[in-house]
Scaffold this active site. Sequence first.
Site, PDB file in Angstrom:
ATOM      1  N   THR A 176    -105.441 -51.885 -25.423  1.00 36.82           N
ATOM      2  CA  THR A 176    -105.177 -53.146 -25.238  1.00 36.82           C
ATOM      3  C   THR A 176    -103.873 -53.678 -25.722  1.00 36.82           C
ATOM      4  OG1 THR A 176    -107.583 -54.019 -25.257  1.00 36.82           O
ATOM      5  CG2 THR A 176    -106.140 -55.489 -25.932  1.00 36.82           C
ATOM      6  N   ARG A 204    -117.258 -54.788 -15.163  1.00 35.74           N
ATOM      7  CA  ARG A 204    -117.397 -54.983 -16.663  1.00 35.74           C
ATOM      8  C   ARG A 204    -116.191 -55.968 -17.178  1.00 35.74           C
ATOM      9  NH1 ARG A 204    -114.096 -53.913 -21.214  1.00 35.74           N
ATOM     10  NH2 ARG A 204    -115.389 -53.451 -23.058  1.00 35.74           N
ATOM     11  N   VAL A 205    -116.471 -56.785 -18.096  1.00 32.51           N
ATOM     12  CA  VAL A 205    -115.883 -57.867 -18.820  1.00 32.51           C
ATOM     13  C   VAL A 205    -115.679 -57.375 -20.241  1.00 32.51           C
ATOM     14  CG1 VAL A 205    -115.103 -60.121 -19.220  1.00 32.51           C
ATOM     15  CG2 VAL A 205    -115.672 -59.388 -16.967  1.00 32.51           C
ATOM     16  N   GLY A 206    -114.707 -57.203 -20.890  1.00 34.41           N
ATOM     17  CA  GLY A 206    -114.714 -57.078 -22.244  1.00 34.41           C
ATOM     18  C   GLY A 206    -114.418 -58.181 -23.148  1.00 34.41           C
ATOM     19  N   ASP A 207    -113.976 -57.833 -24.168  1.00 35.40           N
ATOM     20  CA  ASP A 207    -113.812 -59.100 -25.439  1.00 35.40           C
ATOM     21  C   ASP A 207    -112.426 -59.693 -25.117  1.00 35.40           C
ATOM     22  OD1 ASP A 207    -112.669 -56.566 -25.993  1.00 35.40           O
ATOM     23  OD2 ASP A 207    -112.181 -57.496 -27.999  1.00 35.40           O
ATOM     24  N   THR A 227    -108.595 -54.968 -30.523  1.00 32.52           N
ATOM     25  CA  THR A 227    -108.516 -53.912 -29.723  1.00 32.52           C
ATOM     26  C   THR A 227    -109.658 -53.025 -30.285  1.00 32.52           C
ATOM     27  OG1 THR A 227    -107.345 -52.055 -29.279  1.00 32.52           O
ATOM     28  CG2 THR A 227    -106.684 -52.863 -31.338  1.00 32.52           C
ATOM     29  N   GLY A 230    -115.088 -53.201 -26.798  1.00 34.97           N
ATOM     30  CA  GLY A 230    -115.434 -54.934 -26.685  1.00 34.97           C
ATOM     31  C   GLY A 230    -116.599 -55.371 -26.824  1.00 34.97           C
TER      32      GLY A 230
END
Length: 319
Positions: A176, A204-207, A227, A230
Site C-alpha cells: 500500500t 473486496r474492499v480493504g481498510d 498497511t 486490511g
Amino acid sequence: MAKVALAIHGGCGVMAQLDLSDAEWTAAREDLARSLKAGWTVLSAGGSALDAVEAAVVVMEDSPHFNAGHGAALNENGVHELDASIMDGTTLAAGAVSAARSIRNPVKAARAVMEKGDAVLLTGGAADQFAEKTGLAVEPQAYFTTERRVKALAAMKAHEASGTAAAAKESEKHGTVGAVALDASGHLAAATSTGGYNNKPDGRVGDSPIIGAGTYARDGVCAVSGTGKGEFFIRHVVGHEIASRMAYLNESLEAASDKVIHQDLKPHQIGAGLVAVAADGSIAAPYNTDGMFRGWVTTEGEIFVATHDQVFQLETFPA
Ligand code: ASP
C-alpha cells in the site's frame, strides 16, 4: 517557519533484502525520496497538509515499486481494483474511492469526492465515472499491470492450489502507499492508496478507503496511514484507535502506535505497519514484517528513507 513534518510508507509487503539487487533497492529508495520531496515542497512553501499528503501519494501511485496505481496488485480474476482515501484533520472531512478500475491516481479521486459532494466513499463503476466526469485521468487496466504483480498473482494461485497460502511471502501478498503530514498552520492530514492484496476476492474492499481504519487524521492529536491485512485494520479501527489512545489515555504517538501494531494485531499473525505524525511533529513508523518502505522528514528538516532495518539519512532530496 512553524514546525512541519511528513512521513510516508510504501507498504509493509517488502521483499527479503536478497530478493532484489542493490540497484533495485536504490531505485525504490529514490522513489520514496521523490515522494517525500513532493510533499515537503508543499509544506515548506507554507502549503496545506492535505496538499502535501496528496502530492506524496501521487508520486508513489505513479511508481512501479509500490502497490498502488501503476504497479497495483491483481485480484483473483487478474483485475486491478483500487482503493484510496484522504482525510483533513481540521474539519474531519474525508473522501474515498473503492474497487475503482480505471482511475490513474485514486488519491486524487478521493480528494475530489471529499470536496465535491456529500458522499465520503464512492465505489466501483460509480467511482470510475465520477473521476472521469471530474476530469481526472483514467487508464486502461494494462496501465496498472507490472510483471512483478503478474508473478505474484501466479505465486498466490500456486500457494492456493497447494494449500500453502499462509506461507506466502509478504511481498507476494500485499502492499500500500500512504502519507501523513503536519503543516505550518498546525493542521494534520492523512492519505492512503492501494491495490489491496494479490489474489483478493473480486469486489473486496480493504481498510485503505475506510476512514478510521487505514486512514485517520484529527488536528491536535495525530494522522495515521496503515498497511497490512486490511480486514484486521478494519476490525481494530486502527487509525482511530491510535488517536483515541492518545486523546483519552494521554499516550505518546509512539506508545499508541506500537501498542496497536505489536500487541493488538499480534494474535492475528498478519503483516502490519503504519506511519503516523502527532500534533507536535513527532513521527512513528512501526511495522512487524521484514521491512516496510518508508521515509520521513523531521521538524528539523532531516530526511530519512528505509526499506528494512537500515535507515538512510539523505543530505538533500533527489534533483
Ligand atoms: N491494507 C491493504 C489492504 O488490505 C493491503 C496492504 O497494505 O498490504 O487492502
